[in-house]
Write a protein that holds these residues in place. Structure first.
Motif, mmCIF file in Angstrom:
data_model
loop_
_atom_site.group_PDB
_atom_site.id
_atom_site.type_symbol
_atom_site.label_atom_id
_atom_site.label_comp_id
_atom_site.label_asym_id
_atom_site.label_seq_id
_atom_site.Cartn_x
_atom_site.Cartn_y
_atom_site.Cartn_z
ATOM 1 N N PRO A 110 57.164 -28.078 57.784
ATOM 2 C CA PRO A 110 56.724 -27.430 59.023
ATOM 3 C C PRO A 110 57.385 -27.986 60.283
ATOM 4 C CG PRO A 110 54.857 -27.780 57.570
ATOM 5 C CD PRO A 110 56.016 -28.483 56.941
ATOM 6 N N MET A 111 57.516 -29.306 60.375
ATOM 7 C CA MET A 111 58.102 -29.887 61.590
ATOM 8 C C MET A 111 59.601 -29.587 61.686
ATOM 9 S SD MET A 111 55.604 -31.162 63.273
ATOM 10 C CE MET A 111 54.669 -29.776 62.609
ATOM 11 N N ALA A 112 60.321 -29.743 60.570
ATOM 12 C CA ALA A 112 61.745 -29.411 60.578
ATOM 13 C C ALA A 112 61.946 -27.921 60.832
ATOM 14 C CB ALA A 112 62.391 -29.829 59.257
ATOM 15 N N GLY A 113 61.054 -27.098 60.297
ATOM 16 C CA GLY A 113 61.146 -25.668 60.545
ATOM 17 C C GLY A 113 60.969 -25.319 62.010
ATOM 18 N N GLN A 114 60.079 -26.036 62.692
ATOM 19 C CA GLN A 114 59.857 -25.756 64.111
ATOM 20 C C GLN A 114 61.061 -26.158 64.962
ATOM 21 O OE1 GLN A 114 57.517 -24.102 65.630
ATOM 22 N NE2 GLN A 114 56.218 -23.761 63.847
ATOM 23 N N ILE A 115 61.612 -27.354 64.708
ATOM 24 C CA ILE A 115 62.769 -27.734 65.525
ATOM 25 C C ILE A 115 63.968 -26.861 65.174
ATOM 26 C CG2 ILE A 115 63.537 -29.613 63.995
ATOM 27 C CD1 ILE A 115 63.864 -29.264 67.848
ATOM 28 N N PRO A 171 69.869 -29.202 56.572
ATOM 29 C CA PRO A 171 70.225 -28.767 57.936
ATOM 30 C C PRO A 171 69.884 -29.807 59.002
ATOM 31 C CG PRO A 171 68.213 -27.687 57.251
ATOM 32 C CD PRO A 171 68.629 -28.567 56.101
ATOM 33 N N HIS A 172 70.183 -31.080 58.731
ATOM 34 C CA HIS A 172 69.774 -32.150 59.643
ATOM 35 C C HIS A 172 70.397 -31.991 61.038
ATOM 36 C CE1 HIS A 172 73.220 -33.593 57.195
ATOM 37 N NE2 HIS A 172 73.688 -34.012 58.350
ATOM 38 N N ARG A 173 71.594 -31.412 61.098
ATOM 39 C CA ARG A 173 72.205 -31.233 62.419
ATOM 40 C C ARG A 173 71.404 -30.248 63.267
ATOM 41 N NH1 ARG A 173 78.214 -30.336 59.874
ATOM 42 N NH2 ARG A 173 78.393 -32.387 58.855
ATOM 43 N N ALA A 174 70.914 -29.198 62.634
ATOM 44 C CA ALA A 174 70.070 -28.243 63.358
ATOM 45 C C ALA A 174 68.745 -28.868 63.769
ATOM 46 C CB ALA A 174 69.816 -27.002 62.498
ATOM 47 N N HIS A 175 68.351 -29.930 63.083
ATOM 48 C CA HIS A 175 67.119 -30.644 63.439
ATOM 49 C C HIS A 175 67.354 -31.679 64.535
ATOM 50 C CE1 HIS A 175 65.789 -29.927 58.985
ATOM 51 N NE2 HIS A 175 65.779 -28.818 59.710
ATOM 52 N N TYR A 202 73.778 -24.315 45.734
ATOM 53 C CA TYR A 202 74.316 -24.068 47.073
ATOM 54 C C TYR A 202 75.658 -23.352 47.062
ATOM 55 C CZ TYR A 202 70.633 -26.652 49.420
ATOM 56 O OH TYR A 202 69.417 -27.039 49.923
ATOM 57 N N GLU A 203 76.157 -23.023 45.898
ATOM 58 C CA GLU A 203 77.438 -22.320 45.837
ATOM 59 C C GLU A 203 77.340 -20.974 46.560
ATOM 60 O OE1 GLU A 203 80.744 -20.843 42.517
ATOM 61 O OE2 GLU A 203 78.784 -21.601 41.878
ATOM 62 N N GLY A 204 78.218 -20.763 47.507
ATOM 63 C CA GLY A 204 78.240 -19.503 48.243
ATOM 64 C C GLY A 204 77.260 -19.413 49.401
ATOM 65 N N VAL A 205 76.421 -20.432 49.586
ATOM 66 C CA VAL A 205 75.465 -20.427 50.702
ATOM 67 C C VAL A 205 76.183 -20.930 51.949
ATOM 68 C CG1 VAL A 205 73.278 -21.310 51.565
ATOM 69 C CG2 VAL A 205 73.540 -20.797 49.131
ATOM 70 N N GLU A 206 76.175 -20.153 53.008
ATOM 71 C CA GLU A 206 76.942 -20.476 54.205
ATOM 72 C C GLU A 206 76.070 -21.092 55.289
ATOM 73 O OE1 GLU A 206 78.790 -16.880 55.457
ATOM 74 O OE2 GLU A 206 80.131 -16.752 53.718
ATOM 75 N N ASN A 207 76.697 -21.933 56.099
ATOM 76 C CA ASN A 207 76.085 -22.487 57.314
ATOM 77 C C ASN A 207 74.777 -23.229 57.055
ATOM 78 O OD1 ASN A 207 78.149 -21.373 58.934
ATOM 79 N ND2 ASN A 207 77.076 -19.417 59.025
ATOM 80 N N VAL A 208 74.688 -23.934 55.916
ATOM 81 C CA VAL A 208 73.435 -24.620 55.619
ATOM 82 C C VAL A 208 73.276 -25.893 56.437
ATOM 83 C CG1 VAL A 208 73.182 -23.689 53.306
ATOM 84 C CG2 VAL A 208 74.515 -25.779 53.648
#
Length: 230
Positions: A110-115, A171-175, A202-208
């Motif tokens: 929840p907290m990572a989702g909010q940031i 996605p730590h950078r987005a956090h 994660y194969e083919g998953v972009e911008n994670v």
């Protein structure tokens, strides 16, 4: 066979990561969240909270009718018990794993989702929200870093606790977090990233690592974030 209703969000990815680690046969069914496919009646019959992931287990252990499930933590616990994998059978080991699974569900996610929302999706910057959730996410990263100071994995042996947490650190950078500040967490993260099941998931998953969604249309934004009680 298990049907996995899925989108490449941290919660969707952790369910897929479990299935890959446990080597359970499954069929991924992509749900386009920005197109509103999560609101279709046939999906709501499986996931009344209109969220992914959700599963349909066509071969439950009791031999009865297919079992439908929503909520990623419940799905992971169900599949771990079904397969007899990735959760200890002894009381103390099981207790350790469940504590950290629920820690992820109630805190880290929840907290990572909010940031993530305020850093990536919000149409304008809200300084108080960004500061509040960056700080709390940093605190939670610190809790996990300390936990990993003297062990390879979160609950001793590799388990659903690790699988649940990993996609929320990706996605730590987005956090707004730098893993250099959390060396034990960084060591664990790199080990998790190198696992064959992780690579397949994660194969083919972009911008994670640093997702960018500034190009969302107003309609997509309404579908993703505009839902009310009705």
């Amino acid at each position: 066979m298990i049907d996995l209703y899925f989108a490449a969000t941290p919660n969707g990815l952790k369910a897929r990561l479990f299935l890959e680690e446990a080597q359970l046969p499954y069929r991924p069914i992509t749900v386009s969240l920005s197109k509103g496919e999560q609101f279709k009646p046939e999906f709501l019959a499986i996931s009344p909270n209109n969220k992914i992931p959700a599963i349909v287990d066509h071969a439950p252990a009791d031999g009865g009718a297919p079992i439908t499930m929503f909520e990623s933590g419940a799905i992971m616990l169900y599949l771990a018990e079904k397969s007899g994998r990735l959760i200890p059978t002894d009381l103390r080991g099981r207790t350790e794993v469940l504590q950290w699974l629920f820690w992820q569900m109630s805190g880290l996610g929840p907290m990572a989702g909010q940031i993530g929302h305020f850093n990536v999706y919000a149409p304008e910057k809200v300084p108080y929200a960004i500061d509040r959730y960056t700080r709390e996410t940093s605190r939670l990263y610190g809790v996990l870093n300390q936990r990993l100071a003297d062990r390879r994995f979160i609950a001793g042996e590799f388990s659903i606790a690790d699988i649940a947490c990993y996609p929320w650190i990706v996605p730590h950078r987005a956090h707004g977090q730098n893993l250099d500040a959390f060396p034990h967490l960084q060591r664990w993260f790199e080990a998790m990233a190198a696992r064959p099941a992780t690579l397949r998931t994660y194969e083919g998953v972009e911008n994670v690592y640093a997702p960018k969604h500034s190009s969302l249309s107003e309609e997509e934004r309404r579908v993703l974030f505009g839902q009310g009680a009705r």
